[in-house]
Design an enzyme around this catalytic site. Structure first.
Site, short mmCIF file in Angstrom:
data_model
loop_
_atom_site.label_atom_id
_atom_site.label_comp_id
_atom_site.label_asym_id
_atom_site.label_seq_id
_atom_site.Cartn_x
_atom_site.Cartn_y
_atom_site.Cartn_z
N THR A 167 37.82 -9.43 -116.07
CA THR A 167 36.53 -8.88 -116.51
C THR A 167 35.58 -10.04 -116.80
O THR A 167 35.97 -11.21 -116.77
CB THR A 167 36.70 -8.01 -117.77
OG1 THR A 167 37.21 -8.82 -118.84
CG2 THR A 167 37.67 -6.84 -117.52
N LYS A 225 35.05 -24.44 -121.38
CA LYS A 225 36.09 -25.10 -120.57
C LYS A 225 36.61 -26.36 -121.25
O LYS A 225 37.82 -26.61 -121.23
CB LYS A 225 35.53 -25.41 -119.18
CG LYS A 225 35.29 -24.14 -118.37
CD LYS A 225 34.43 -24.42 -117.15
CE LYS A 225 34.26 -23.17 -116.31
NZ LYS A 225 33.19 -23.30 -115.31
N VAL A 233 39.30 -23.10 -115.61
CA VAL A 233 38.64 -24.40 -115.46
C VAL A 233 38.78 -24.86 -114.00
O VAL A 233 39.88 -24.87 -113.44
CB VAL A 233 39.29 -25.47 -116.38
CG1 VAL A 233 38.62 -26.82 -116.21
CG2 VAL A 233 39.22 -25.04 -117.85
N GLU A 237 27.39 -17.07 -114.14
CA GLU A 237 27.93 -16.01 -115.00
C GLU A 237 26.99 -14.81 -114.93
O GLU A 237 25.84 -14.92 -114.51
CB GLU A 237 28.00 -16.51 -116.45
CG GLU A 237 28.95 -17.65 -116.67
CD GLU A 237 30.37 -17.31 -116.26
OE1 GLU A 237 30.96 -16.38 -116.83
OE2 GLU A 237 30.91 -17.99 -115.36
N ASP A 274 29.22 -22.40 -120.87
CA ASP A 274 30.37 -22.26 -119.98
C ASP A 274 31.18 -23.56 -119.93
O ASP A 274 32.41 -23.55 -120.09
CB ASP A 274 29.87 -21.87 -118.58
CG ASP A 274 30.99 -21.81 -117.58
OD1 ASP A 274 31.78 -20.85 -117.63
OD2 ASP A 274 31.11 -22.73 -116.74
N GLY A 324 27.53 -16.20 -106.19
CA GLY A 324 28.63 -15.79 -107.08
C GLY A 324 29.11 -16.91 -107.99
O GLY A 324 30.19 -16.82 -108.56
N GLU A 350 44.92 -20.82 -115.01
CA GLU A 350 44.43 -21.86 -114.09
C GLU A 350 42.96 -21.66 -113.71
O GLU A 350 42.19 -22.61 -113.60
CB GLU A 350 45.29 -21.87 -112.81
CG GLU A 350 44.99 -23.00 -111.85
CD GLU A 350 45.20 -24.38 -112.47
OE1 GLU A 350 46.35 -24.75 -112.69
OE2 GLU A 350 44.21 -25.09 -112.73
N GLY A 400 33.26 -19.75 -107.31
CA GLY A 400 33.19 -19.07 -106.01
C GLY A 400 34.24 -17.98 -105.89
O GLY A 400 35.23 -17.96 -106.62
N LYS A 441 37.25 -17.04 -119.38
CA LYS A 441 37.25 -18.20 -120.27
C LYS A 441 37.23 -17.85 -121.75
O LYS A 441 37.66 -18.64 -122.58
CB LYS A 441 36.05 -19.08 -119.93
CG LYS A 441 36.23 -19.78 -118.60
CD LYS A 441 34.92 -20.05 -117.89
CE LYS A 441 34.49 -18.85 -117.12
NZ LYS A 441 33.33 -19.06 -116.26
N1 HSE Z 1 29.73 -19.85 -113.91
C1 HSE Z 1 30.82 -20.71 -113.71
C2 HSE Z 1 30.35 -22.00 -113.03
C3 HSE Z 1 31.85 -20.03 -112.87
O1 HSE Z 1 29.22 -22.00 -112.54
O2 HSE Z 1 31.07 -22.98 -113.03
C4 HSE Z 1 33.18 -20.69 -112.84
O3 HSE Z 1 33.77 -20.78 -114.10
#
Ligand code: HSE
Length: 349
Positions: A102, A231, A158, A216, A227, A213, A155, A328, A131
């Protein structure tokens, strides 16, 4: 060995994972004796299916690519799972592994954390690229998994499918990590690259990252550094033995950087990158995210587009840098497969 799988969330990552299974099932079976059966899918926007005998992946992907709802899969037959919520599906489905896919909510980590707890309490392994739960509750969820003899695999949280956590289970096992530094957000690295290399405007580059894609659901999480922060918190807690929360780390995003600044420093031999780093020094741990001016000779300065990179300072090897996709559909879908293969590897020992 066949694994029954339930997908909670079937957006970009879920569909990427299904596409990989559709293409590679024969190879995975022949090479690793790894087989899958998708027994449940639950997506708040697209619908819900509970099919113990297994879902035909190609047929489902076809429906989704035409913009149809998941339950049209049943071609008009009543859908007993139609009104069920994710928690009910997790409880009722006969899955061995739940893939929690989700959307990420970095502030509350919900509803994903509840989904993960439900699955672990119901005896199901969990694989996730979400995350939120890993950043806020990694230790608690991992303990719950261990207590129940299950795996909680992250996995994809990150660097999408580029190996990070699984590397330290195998190739880099035995090293102690002293410092971690890298580019951990694909969207911002893509935007900075497009602004510099193609003279693109910030807004246009962001729209492109959303279309591909990478971004977020709310791209503020990318451009303001939340984000990357999530991570680096995950890496700190998993690898440096920390117990920090996102609010313990300094954070600054890229939205205040102008195109002029980006182009001007290039002429001076530098490039802006959004750098996330964490360090353990005399027992204390610090982590941060901020745009940094790197000399073009720095290996991280050469990482462009949605790619990510991470340098580990290791006690036995010194610096080891990995570089690869950071976001991606197929790239993150692959992280779900690689975690399932790791579970399979452990279980078939
Ligand atoms: N939105 C995140 C990024 C997706 O652009 O790195 C991958 O975690």
């Amino acid at each position: 060995m066949q694994y029954k799988i339930g997908l909670i969330g079937c957006g970009t990552v879920g569909q990427g994972f299904l596409e990989i299974l559709d293409k590679k099932s024969e190879y995975l079976s022949n090479t690793f004796n790894f087989e899958t059966k998708i027994v449940a899918i639950c997506d708040t926007l697209k619908g819900t299916l509970l099919i113990p005998e297994g879902i035909n992946i190609r047929k489902l992907l076809q429906l989704l690519s035409n913009g149809n709802k998941i339950d049209e899969y049943l071609e008009g037959k009543p859908n007993e799972a139609g009104g069920m919520e994710a928690l009910e599906i997790i409880e009722k489905c006969d899955a061995d592994i739940i893939a929690e896919l989700t959307y990420t909510d970095i502030e509350t980590a919900e509803p994903a954390t509840s989904h993960i707890k439900k699955a672990l309490n119901a005896g199901k392994h969990v694989v996730t690229s979400n995350k939120g739960p890993a950043a806020l509750y990694y230790a608690e969820l991992n303990d719950l998994a261990q207590k129940n003899n299950l795996f909680f695999m992250i996995e994809g949280t990150v660097m999408s499918g580029t190996p990070v956590f699984n590397l330290f289970e195998s190739g880099l096992a035995g090293n102690e990590i002293k410092e971690i530094k890298g580019i951990l957000n694909g969207t911002t690295n893509f935007i900075l690259s497009k602004m510099e290399e193609e003279n693109m405007d910030y807004e246009e580059a962001l729209r492109m990252a959303q279309k591909l894609g990478y971004a977020e659901a709310d791209p503020t999480a990318d451009v303001e550094g939340y984000d990357a922060l999530a991570k680096i918190v995950i890496l700190t807690n998993v690898f440096l033995g920390g117990n920090i929360k996102p609010s313990d780390a300094k954070r600054e995003g890229i939205s205040a950087l102008s195109k002029e600044e980006i182009l001007n420093i290039k002429e001076e031999g530098f490039r802006y990158k959004l750098i996330a780093s964490a360090k353990k020094e005399s027992g204390s741990i610090s982590a941060s995210v901020s745009p940094q001016k790197l000399p073009l000779s720095d290996p991280l300065a050469g990482v462009m587009g949605a790619r990510n990179a991470l340098t580990f300072d290791l006690d036995l090897l010194g610096n080891v840098t990995i570089q690869g996709p950071g976001a991606g559909k197929i790239e993150t879908g692959y992280s779900i497969l690689t975690d399932m293969l790791a579970i399979h590897h452990h279980l078939s020992k």
